[in-house]
Design a protein around this motif. Structure first.
Motif, PDB file in Angstrom:
ATOM      1  N   LEU A 257       0.814  -1.210   0.000  1.00 15.32           N
ATOM      2  CA  LEU A 257       0.000   0.000   0.000  1.00 15.32           C
ATOM      3  C   LEU A 257       0.851   1.265   0.000  1.00 15.32           C
ATOM      4  CD1 LEU A 257      -3.103   0.510   0.083  1.00 15.32           C
ATOM      5  CD2 LEU A 257      -2.814   1.039   2.491  1.00 15.32           C
ATOM      6  N   GLU A 258       1.859   1.317   0.859  1.00 17.42           N
ATOM      7  CA  GLU A 258       2.669   2.533   0.960  1.00 17.42           C
ATOM      8  C   GLU A 258       3.396   2.806  -0.349  1.00 17.42           C
ATOM      9  OE1 GLU A 258       6.286   4.367   3.719  1.00 17.42           O
ATOM     10  OE2 GLU A 258       5.099   2.670   4.447  1.00 17.42           O
ATOM     11  N   ALA A 259       3.996   1.776  -0.941  1.00 16.64           N
ATOM     12  CA  ALA A 259       4.724   1.950  -2.200  1.00 16.64           C
ATOM     13  C   ALA A 259       3.773   2.345  -3.328  1.00 16.64           C
ATOM     14  CB  ALA A 259       5.467   0.668  -2.558  1.00 16.64           C
ATOM     15  N   SER A 260       2.603   1.723  -3.368  1.00 17.03           N
ATOM     16  CA  SER A 260       1.617   2.045  -4.410  1.00 17.03           C
ATOM     17  C   SER A 260       1.124   3.478  -4.260  1.00 17.03           C
ATOM     18  CB  SER A 260       0.434   1.081  -4.332  1.00 17.03           C
ATOM     19  OG  SER A 260       0.855  -0.260  -4.490  1.00 17.03           O
ATOM     20  N   ALA A 261       0.878   3.874  -3.020  1.00 15.94           N
ATOM     21  CA  ALA A 261       0.378   5.226  -2.763  1.00 15.94           C
ATOM     22  C   ALA A 261       1.417   6.271  -3.167  1.00 15.94           C
ATOM     23  CB  ALA A 261       0.023   5.376  -1.290  1.00 15.94           C
ATOM     24  N   LEU A 262       2.678   6.053  -2.794  1.00 16.77           N
ATOM     25  CA  LEU A 262       3.739   7.003  -3.125  1.00 16.77           C
ATOM     26  C   LEU A 262       3.894   7.117  -4.640  1.00 16.77           C
ATOM     27  CD1 LEU A 262       6.073   8.856  -2.360  1.00 16.77           C
ATOM     28  CD2 LEU A 262       7.536   6.815  -2.184  1.00 16.77           C
ATOM     29  N   LEU A 263       3.888   5.974  -5.326  1.00 16.57           N
ATOM     30  CA  LEU A 263       4.058   5.997  -6.772  1.00 16.57           C
ATOM     31  C   LEU A 263       2.883   6.701  -7.448  1.00 16.57           C
ATOM     32  CD1 LEU A 263       5.995   5.092  -8.961  1.00 16.57           C
ATOM     33  CD2 LEU A 263       4.770   2.923  -9.087  1.00 16.57           C
ATOM     34  N   ALA A 264       1.658   6.409  -7.002  1.00 13.86           N
ATOM     35  CA  ALA A 264       0.481   7.055  -7.584  1.00 13.86           C
ATOM     36  C   ALA A 264       0.536   8.563  -7.386  1.00 13.86           C
ATOM     37  CB  ALA A 264      -0.789   6.486  -6.954  1.00 13.86           C
ATOM     38  N   GLU A 265       0.964   8.996  -6.206  1.00 15.53           N
ATOM     39  CA  GLU A 265       1.034  10.426  -5.913  1.00 15.53           C
ATOM     40  C   GLU A 265       2.084  11.112  -6.782  1.00 15.53           C
ATOM     41  OE1 GLU A 265      -0.024  12.609  -1.783  1.00 15.53           O
ATOM     42  OE2 GLU A 265       1.690  11.252  -1.739  1.00 15.53           O
ATOM     43  N   LEU A 266       3.233  10.455  -6.983  1.00 19.39           N
ATOM     44  CA  LEU A 266       4.291  11.027  -7.822  1.00 19.39           C
ATOM     45  C   LEU A 266       3.854  11.095  -9.284  1.00 19.39           C
ATOM     46  CD1 LEU A 266       7.415   9.281  -6.249  1.00 19.39           C
ATOM     47  CD2 LEU A 266       6.901  11.736  -6.213  1.00 19.39           C
ATOM     48  N   ILE A 267       3.168  10.057  -9.736  1.00 19.29           N
ATOM     49  CA  ILE A 267       2.678  10.056 -11.125  1.00 19.29           C
ATOM     50  C   ILE A 267       1.684  11.188 -11.337  1.00 19.29           C
ATOM     51  CG2 ILE A 267       1.266   8.759 -12.773  1.00 19.29           C
ATOM     52  CD1 ILE A 267       2.624   6.199 -11.658  1.00 19.29           C
ATOM     53  N   ALA A 268       0.781  11.365 -10.383  1.00 20.91           N
ATOM     54  CA  ALA A 268      -0.203  12.447 -10.501  1.00 20.91           C
ATOM     55  C   ALA A 268       0.476  13.814 -10.550  1.00 20.91           C
ATOM     56  CB  ALA A 268      -1.186  12.385  -9.334  1.00 20.91           C
ATOM     57  N   ALA A 269       1.602  13.946  -9.852  1.00 19.57           N
ATOM     58  CA  ALA A 269       2.294  15.241  -9.794  1.00 19.57           C
ATOM     59  C   ALA A 269       3.161  15.491 -11.024  1.00 19.57           C
ATOM     60  CB  ALA A 269       3.162  15.305  -8.540  1.00 19.57           C
ATOM     61  N   HIS A 270       3.714  14.425 -11.640  1.00 21.10           N
ATOM     62  CA  HIS A 270       4.714  14.609 -12.697  1.00 21.10           C
ATOM     63  C   HIS A 270       4.272  14.137 -14.076  1.00 21.10           C
ATOM     64  CE1 HIS A 270       7.179  14.690  -8.974  1.00 21.10           C
ATOM     65  NE2 HIS A 270       7.903  15.563  -9.656  1.00 21.10           N
ATOM     66  N   ALA A 271       3.153  13.459 -14.183  1.00 20.23           N
ATOM     67  CA  ALA A 271       2.677  12.973 -15.484  1.00 20.23           C
ATOM     68  C   ALA A 271       1.236  13.428 -15.666  1.00 20.23           C
ATOM     69  CB  ALA A 271       2.798  11.448 -15.567  1.00 20.23           C
ATOM     70  N   PRO A 272       1.023  14.654 -16.135  1.00 16.46           N
ATOM     71  CA  PRO A 272      -0.328  15.230 -16.157  1.00 16.46           C
ATOM     72  C   PRO A 272      -1.310  14.494 -17.047  1.00 16.46           C
ATOM     73  CG  PRO A 272       1.243  16.635 -17.336  1.00 16.46           C
ATOM     74  CD  PRO A 272       2.047  15.609 -16.614  1.00 16.46           C
ATOM     75  N   GLY A 273      -0.830  13.696 -17.994  1.00 17.43           N
ATOM     76  CA  GLY A 273      -1.739  12.967 -18.876  1.00 17.43           C
ATOM     77  C   GLY A 273      -2.118  11.591 -18.374  1.00 17.43           C
ATOM     78  N   VAL A 274      -1.634  11.224 -17.192  1.00 21.86           N
ATOM     79  CA  VAL A 274      -1.858   9.878 -16.658  1.00 21.86           C
ATOM     80  C   VAL A 274      -2.835   9.933 -15.495  1.00 21.86           C
ATOM     81  CG1 VAL A 274      -0.778   7.835 -15.627  1.00 21.86           C
ATOM     82  CG2 VAL A 274       0.456   9.143 -17.369  1.00 21.86           C
ATOM     83  N   SER A 275      -3.865   9.089 -15.551  1.00 18.55           N
ATOM     84  CA  SER A 275      -4.787   8.899 -14.423  1.00 18.55           C
ATOM     85  C   SER A 275      -4.552   7.509 -13.835  1.00 18.55           C
ATOM     86  CB  SER A 275      -6.240   9.023 -14.876  1.00 18.55           C
ATOM     87  OG  SER A 275      -6.495  10.312 -15.386  1.00 18.55           O
ATOM     88  N   VAL A 276      -4.785   7.376 -12.547  1.00 15.32           N
ATOM     89  CA  VAL A 276      -4.552   6.109 -11.851  1.00 15.32           C
ATOM     90  C   VAL A 276      -5.872   5.578 -11.316  1.00 15.32           C
ATOM     91  CG1 VAL A 276      -3.376   4.964  -9.939  1.00 15.32           C
ATOM     92  CG2 VAL A 276      -2.201   6.770 -11.215  1.00 15.32           C
ATOM     93  N   LEU A 277      -6.186   4.341 -11.699  1.00 16.91           N
ATOM     94  CA  LEU A 277      -7.322   3.610 -11.127  1.00 16.91           C
ATOM     95  C   LEU A 277      -6.747   2.436 -10.361  1.00 16.91           C
ATOM     96  CD1 LEU A 277     -10.377   3.069 -10.855  1.00 16.91           C
ATOM     97  CD2 LEU A 277     -10.228   1.728 -12.968  1.00 16.91           C
ATOM     98  N   ALA A 278      -6.896   2.447  -9.054  1.00 21.15           N
ATOM     99  CA  ALA A 278      -6.316   1.403  -8.205  1.00 21.15           C
ATOM    100  C   ALA A 278      -7.418   0.524  -7.630  1.00 21.15           C
ATOM    101  CB  ALA A 278      -5.505   2.033  -7.074  1.00 21.15           C
ATOM    102  N   THR A 279      -7.074  -0.738  -7.353  1.00 23.38           N
ATOM    103  CA  THR A 279      -7.966  -1.600  -6.581  1.00 23.38           C
ATOM    104  C   THR A 279      -7.226  -2.027  -5.318  1.00 23.38           C
ATOM    105  OG1 THR A 279      -7.306  -3.775  -7.475  1.00 23.38           O
ATOM    106  CG2 THR A 279      -8.908  -2.494  -8.753  1.00 23.38           C
ATOM    107  N   SER A 280      -7.939  -2.022  -4.214  1.00 29.52           N
ATOM    108  CA  SER A 280      -7.311  -2.341  -2.936  1.00 29.52           C
ATOM    109  C   SER A 280      -8.384  -2.689  -1.926  1.00 29.52           C
ATOM    110  CB  SER A 280      -6.495  -1.144  -2.438  1.00 29.52           C
ATOM    111  OG  SER A 280      -5.919  -1.392  -1.171  1.00 29.52           O
ATOM    112  N   ARG A 281      -7.998  -3.373  -0.889  1.00 29.13           N
ATOM    113  CA  ARG A 281      -8.947  -3.663   0.180  1.00 29.13           C
ATOM    114  C   ARG A 281      -9.011  -2.524   1.192  1.00 29.13           C
ATOM    115  NH1 ARG A 281      -8.489 -10.331   0.385  1.00 29.13           N
ATOM    116  NH2 ARG A 281      -8.434 -10.485  -1.882  1.00 29.13           N
TER     117      ARG A 281
END
Length: 545
Positions: A257-281
């Motif tokens: 979870l922590e690694a996925s969250a950090l990566l998703a947050e960085l992608i949202a900040a640095h890749a404006p054309g990328v959206s993230v759809l995650a599945t998690s419990r």
């Protein structure tokens, strides 16, 4: 390895000869980094293809980890975990390729414990003169790597529409729910809809094999086909994504979870054309995240005594019943729901609480038991539903496997709380939970925190709409936790504590009664409603009418 004769190559220099390896329905040309199943290209990263090249060149031999790493990372020093991620990506790509071609599942790469890996299928070698024409480009069709599941998201149209809308407003959206509720199925349906309606490139990343932050980055790189050098892989990933316009689907984030969250947050900040759809419990808990808690499939309500029986057409208005019927038809050729079976199938779906995986597994038993017998035997819950579909991911093949996946990643305190709460067969309050566990290994504050965490991780349901919050375990989760309670030898003590708690409440039923604590998996009757009253500032349970 068989060698096919080389025809039609006069004048071709030996170094110009192009090698093509054939195994099962696959054709692999290492020089072109091209893998196809029939005529269908199989999308997999370049490092995974380098590993496949070594394995097919030496089919039948054990290839050591060091040899595979030297081939895939010739100028880098990497950990064994990187190799495991690439092998998982390769195995998954081969499996998806077979399903896409309608071929039976075959394992091609075997692990030889302590030594390395072996390619176990027969391989033929064909030699061709090189073709210098440019490789064809696919125009008008966005690139994607969505797995060929062969299943539809039944009863989830509203969820798909809602998630598409959320992705239009937020860069990160997480589908949250318990194991087996259908998060991956819904995420794939959303991705397919985005592909068809919006023309977005889709990248699907299965994080189940990942075990740490580096593995998460490696899994994403493998799915994108990006080359990562030594050192921190994240900057290279962000650089590779910076100019992309795509939907990134991160599946099964809960154990990283922590690694996925950090990566998703960085992608949202640095890749404006990328959206993230995650599945998690549980949610990623990052800034700007939209959380969609996936509800169980809609089930027919129980009929009032004396009311007319539910008809097939009425039952099929509910997503849970439609899912059951479709899966039953796959197992019992051409099964169609009739009015005679409709009440029993509705009862099965209600008893399984709209949990998609449980309903799918129950449908596979219809050929052996019939609808009415199956409904009568559902007291055995997840034990009865032990036969899964071989095409599903291992953690989705049975209810026990899905619950193992959640349970194994819990800290020990939360495992203890989950086991203890299984003695309640119906709703209970937080005070009832803390009183049940009073005097044990955990403090009251630890119990409160543990209950909150189990709700967050979708293992415990909370209903906050009354005067007091009521908690309950899903039936399958409760049966699983009761088994764990028995196996760990804690059941007698927890039964004694529950009896003392009931006695303290003047024998009013508190979510369970002694006969329902046996390992029969019995379905509880109408649960007592538990409220609170103040006593010198301390909240204690009391029965409410």
């Amino acid at each position: 390895m068989d060698m096919e004769p080389n025809h039609g190559m006069p004048g071709a220099a030996p170094n110009d000869i192009e090698r093509e390896y054939l195994f099962g329905p696959f054709r692999f040309v290492p020089a072109r980094q091209r893998l196809t199943c029939g005529d269908t290209p199989v999308r997999v990263g370049s490092r995974a293809l380098e590993i496949l090249a070594v394995l097919t060149e030496r089919a039948g031999e054990v290839v050591t980890k060091q040899e595979l790493i030297a081939r895939a990372w010739p100028r880098s020093v990497v950990e064994d975990s990187n190799l495991k991620v690439q092998l998982s990506a390769l195995r998954r790509a081969l499996d998806q390729g077979q399903r896409a071609c309608g071929e039976p599942a075959t394992d091609y790469v075997a692990t030889v414990t302590g030594r390395g890996y072996r390619f176990v299928a027969p391989v033929s070698l064909a030699l061709h003169a090189p073709q210098h024409q440019p490789r064809p480009r696919c125009t008008g069709v966005p690139m994607h790597n969505l797995p060929a599941t062969g299943t539809r998201a039944i009863g989830r149209a509203d969820a798909v529409t809602s998630l598409l809308g959320a992705l239009g407003q937020r860069r990160i959206v997480t589908v949250v729910g318990p194991g087996g509720i259908g998060k991956t199925t819904v995420a794939l349906a959303v991705a397919e809809a985005a592909l068809q309606r919006q023309g977005r490139r889709i990248c699907f990343v299965d994080l189940a094999p990942a075990r740490d932050a580096q593995c998460v980055a490696q899994a994403l790189a493998a799915a994108l086909g990006l080359e990562l050098g030594p050192g921190d892989p994240v900057p290279a990933l962000l650089a590779g994504l910076a100019g992309e316009h795509l939907l990134l689907v991160l599946d099964s984030c809960e154990h990283v979870l922590e690694a996925s969250a950090l990566l998703a947050e960085l992608i949202a900040a640095h890749a404006p054309g990328v959206s993230v759809l995650a599945t998690s419990r549980e949610p990623l808990r990052v800034g700007g995240e939209g959380v969609h808690r996936l509800a169980p499939l809609a089930c027919p309500p129980a009929s009032a005594p004396g009311a007319a029986s539910l008809s097939a057409s009425q039952a099929l208005a509910f997503g849970a019943v439609r899912l059951f019927v479709e899966r039953a038809a796959e197992c019992r050729g051409g099964y169609r729901l009739d009015d005679a079976d409709a009440p029993a199938v509705a009862e099965i779906c209600r008893r399984l609480e709209g949990l998609a995986l449980a309903i799918e597994l129950a449908a596979t038993r219809l050929d052996a038991l019939g609808a009415r017998e199956l409904a009568a035997r559902l007291d055995e819950r997840y034990r009865l539903l032990a036969r899964g579909r071989h095409t599903l991911l291992r953690r989705h093949r049975t209810l026990a496997a899905a619950l193992d996946w959640s349970y194994d990643f819990l800290p020990e305190d939360e495992r203890l709380i989950l086991r203890a709460l299984s003695v309640f067969s119906g709703p209970f309050t937080l005070d009832a939970a803390t009183m049940l566990m009073a005097g044990g290994a955990l403090t009251g504050c630890q119990v409160v925190d543990g209950v909150a965490n189990l709700v967050e991780k979708s293992l415990l349901a909370a209903d906050p709409h009354g005067a007091v919050v009521l908690y309950r375990l899903f039936g399958a989760t409760r049966a699983y936790a009761l088994d764990k309670l028995e196996a760990d030898g804690e059941a007698p003590e927890m039964r004694r504590r529950l009896a003392r708690l009931e006695s303290a409440l003047d024998d009013v039923r508190v979510g369970a009664s002694p006969p329902l604590l046996a390992r029969s998996g019995g379905i509880p009757g109408r649960p007592a409603r538990i409220g609170l009253r103040a006593n010198d500032g301390i909240a204690v349970p009391r029965a409410t009418p």
